[in-house]
Structure formats: C-alpha cells, structure tokens
Design an enzyme around this catalytic site. Structure first.
Site, PDB file in Angstrom:
ATOM      1  N   HIS A   1      60.570  30.370  83.659  1.00 35.64           N
ATOM      2  CA  HIS A   1      60.091  29.996  82.319  1.00 35.64           C
ATOM      3  C   HIS A   1      59.982  28.473  82.198  1.00 35.64           C
ATOM      4  O   HIS A   1      60.777  27.842  81.485  1.00 35.64           O
ATOM      5  CB  HIS A   1      61.055  30.550  81.257  1.00 35.64           C
TER       6      HIS A   1
ATOM      7  N   HIS B   1      55.250  32.815  77.768  1.00 37.46           N
ATOM      8  CA  HIS B   1      56.378  33.429  78.487  1.00 37.46           C
ATOM      9  C   HIS B   1      56.787  32.643  79.733  1.00 37.46           C
ATOM     10  O   HIS B   1      57.915  32.176  79.807  1.00 37.46           O
ATOM     11  CB  HIS B   1      56.027  34.881  78.855  1.00 37.46           C
TER      12      HIS B   1
ATOM     13  N   GLU C   1      61.335  42.961  86.068  1.00 40.91           N
ATOM     14  CA  GLU C   1      59.970  42.593  86.488  1.00 40.91           C
ATOM     15  C   GLU C   1      59.673  43.052  87.918  1.00 40.91           C
ATOM     16  O   GLU C   1      58.711  42.588  88.530  1.00 40.91           O
ATOM     17  CB  GLU C   1      59.752  41.075  86.379  1.00 40.91           C
TER      18      GLU C   1
ATOM     19  N   GLU D   1      48.610  15.310  93.470  1.00 44.88           N
ATOM     20  CA  GLU D   1      49.149  16.418  94.277  1.00 44.88           C
ATOM     21  C   GLU D   1      48.573  17.772  93.915  1.00 44.88           C
ATOM     22  O   GLU D   1      48.490  18.661  94.757  1.00 44.88           O
ATOM     23  CB  GLU D   1      50.679  16.555  94.102  1.00 44.88           C
TER      24      GLU D   1
ATOM     25  N   HIS E   1      59.521  34.271  89.538  1.00 46.55           N
ATOM     26  CA  HIS E   1      59.134  34.204  88.122  1.00 46.55           C
ATOM     27  C   HIS E   1      60.150  33.339  87.391  1.00 46.55           C
ATOM     28  O   HIS E   1      61.351  33.479  87.606  1.00 46.55           O
ATOM     29  CB  HIS E   1      59.102  35.609  87.520  1.00 46.55           C
TER      30      HIS E   1
END
Ligand code: 2HA
Ligand code: ZN
Length: 290
Positions: A153, A222, A128, A181, A151
C-alpha cells in the site's frame, strides 16, 4: 550411511526456517513495513520456489494440512509457494516466520494447496492468494523465470489514484517523467485497473489480465501489485514507481506547475542509451508544461 542418506537425514539437514528463502521473505516484509507501505495486516508476498531448492531442508517433506482455494490453479500444479498469511502483520514476519508465513504446494486438481511448512498456529495464505496465483499463471506465460508477486500500500501511488483519471497511459507517462530511472525500470509502463473489491477472484482476474502487458498493476484507492524474477527486482519495481509518485506529490505540494520536464525525446534517448524498448503506445503524448 551413504552421503545421500546423510544429506536427507533431518539430523544433518538445515531447517527450512533458516533457508535463504525465508530470510529473504523476512527482510523484504520488514523493509515494506519500514517504508510505511504495510500498516497492520496490509500487504502480501508470494515467492515460487523450485523443488530442488527446498529438497535438502528439513520440515518441508510432509503435508501438514490441505487448504481449499476457490478457483482453478491447476496451471500451477506441483509448484511451491512461500507465502505470507492472511491477517498477519508484516512488522512481525521476521520474528515469527513459521507462524506468519507458509510453504504450500498446489495440489494436482488445482483446487487446494498442501501446507508443507509454516502457518503453525492454524493460519492460511493471504486473502489475496487468488490474485497472486492468477498473476503467477499469467507472468509465467511471459517469463519462465517469474518468481515473486508482491502487494503493498504505497502512499503516494494510492494518493495519485484519487486525483487523476484511472488511465494506464496517463499514469505511466507521469511516473516516467518524474525521474530518469522510471522508464528504464518499467519501460512497459504501469497498468491501472478500476477500483474493485479486494480479496475476490474478480480483482485477481483483472490484475492477471493486466499482467499480460505490465509487471506493475495499480489497484486504485488501495495499493499496487508487482511481479518479477526475484524479491529484489520486484521490490525495486515498486520502490521506483513509488519514488516517482512521491516526486509527483511533492511537485503538487509546491504548486503543481511544471516549468521544466523530462521530454518525450529525453525518454527516447534514455531508452536508446540503456537499449530498452519503451511501450510504443505511451512514448508520445502531451507535455507536462501547459
Ligand atoms: O492482506 O493488503 O489487500 C491485506 C491486504 C488486502
Ligand atoms: Zn491490500
């Protein structure tokens, strides 16, 4: 030997692997793994370091390899990135940082990177990396202190992308309304892009485009991309959004009917209290109570 030479002599310079930057990367990747957000080789992190931050360490002054990249990153030429490796497991980075992470410098022409440290078994930056570098380019336009792209999941955010329309306003308002929050931590909301193939320049471009307006971008079915000035801030953004998504999932498990809610006025009062301007396109909308 004068003191400057002594400082640069490898005998007196600490090894880069012992730097606070590598330590932070080890801690954050272990933390992401422990949350259950980075199974197997899921997830990737890149951390921009300044030349003066790495200058005094040993092991980072020679180019070990040159690695091609498949798009033009010349906007970042000369910049240094500590980045996790493709195919590497976040659960292992803390024990094998020199194998599972690397320090790269973007080459002058923007089409390759020079490996200065790490990936010592022949590894390469994350698949990525295009999305990371395109995001760094975009976020540096918004924020000169931009440092980190992360990144991962996160389960509940991914789950929401299966059950709800893929609309930035809808996701932003729902996440804002799950806890006080949220609007304080991401007042601009969260960007949602369409489902796209991971590891491509196309998903990188869509992510970077959304990053003009958001620091959090959801990749449906994803995971999520986060950007920020520090590891803590970026992790905190993702953690806050995922906690809101967990509350949403729990509400659904309790039957999904809203009897009470954080109202639009409650959100406005929170923003006023914390001197924050929320996304004006998202602040007014439908109530959760039907
Ligand atoms: O690095 O998470 O999106 C593995 C991934 C790809
Ligand atoms: Zn992923």
């Amino acid at each position: 030997m004068d003191s400057k030479k002594q400082f640069l002599n490898p005998e007196f310079s600490p090894a880069f692997v012992d730097s606070p930057y590598v330590t932070q990367l080890c801690k954050i990747t272990a933390g992401l793994y422990q949350h259950g957000w980075d199974e197997r080789n899921g997830g990737n992190v890149s951390y921009r370091l300044l030349p003066e931050e790495v200058a005094s360490y040993s092991g980072v002054h020679d180019v070990k390899r040159n690695l091609p990249i498949a798009f033009d990153a010349s906007a970042l030429k000369g910049q240094l990135y500590l980045v996790t490796g493709t195919g590497r497991y976040f659960k292992n980075v803390k024990d094998f940082p020199e194998r599972d992470a690397g320090l790269v410098r973007i080459a002058e022409d923007g089409h390759s990177v020079d490996l200065l440290w790490g990936f010592n078994d022949g590894g390469q930056p994350t698949s990525e990396f295009p999305a990371h570098l395109m995001t760094h380019i975009q976020r540096q336009k918004q924020d000169a202190n931009q440092r980190v792209v992360m990144h991962c999941h996160p389960t509940n955010l991914i789950a929401m992308s299966f059950t709800l329309p893929l609309e930035s306003k809808l996701f932003s308002r729902l996440l804002w309304k799950m806890q006080a929050e949220s609007v304080v931590v991401f007042p601009e909301g969260i960007g949602v892009i369409p489902y796209m193939t991971p590891g491509t320049n196309e998903i990188g471009q869509a992510t970077a485009e959304a990053m003009a307006d958001y620091r959090l971008v959801l990749w449906p079915q994803h995971g999520i991309f986060g950007a920020g000035d520090s590891m803590d801030e970026t992790f905190g953004l993702i953690e806050t959004a995922e906690k809101a998504a967990l509350i949403y999932s729990t509400i659904q498990a309790q039957g999904g009917k809203f009897v009470n809610e954080i109202t639009d006025q409650n959100l406005k009062d929170l923003c006023a209290r914390f001197d924050i301007t929320p996304n004006q396109d998202f602040i007014d909308g439908d109530s959760l109570i039907k």
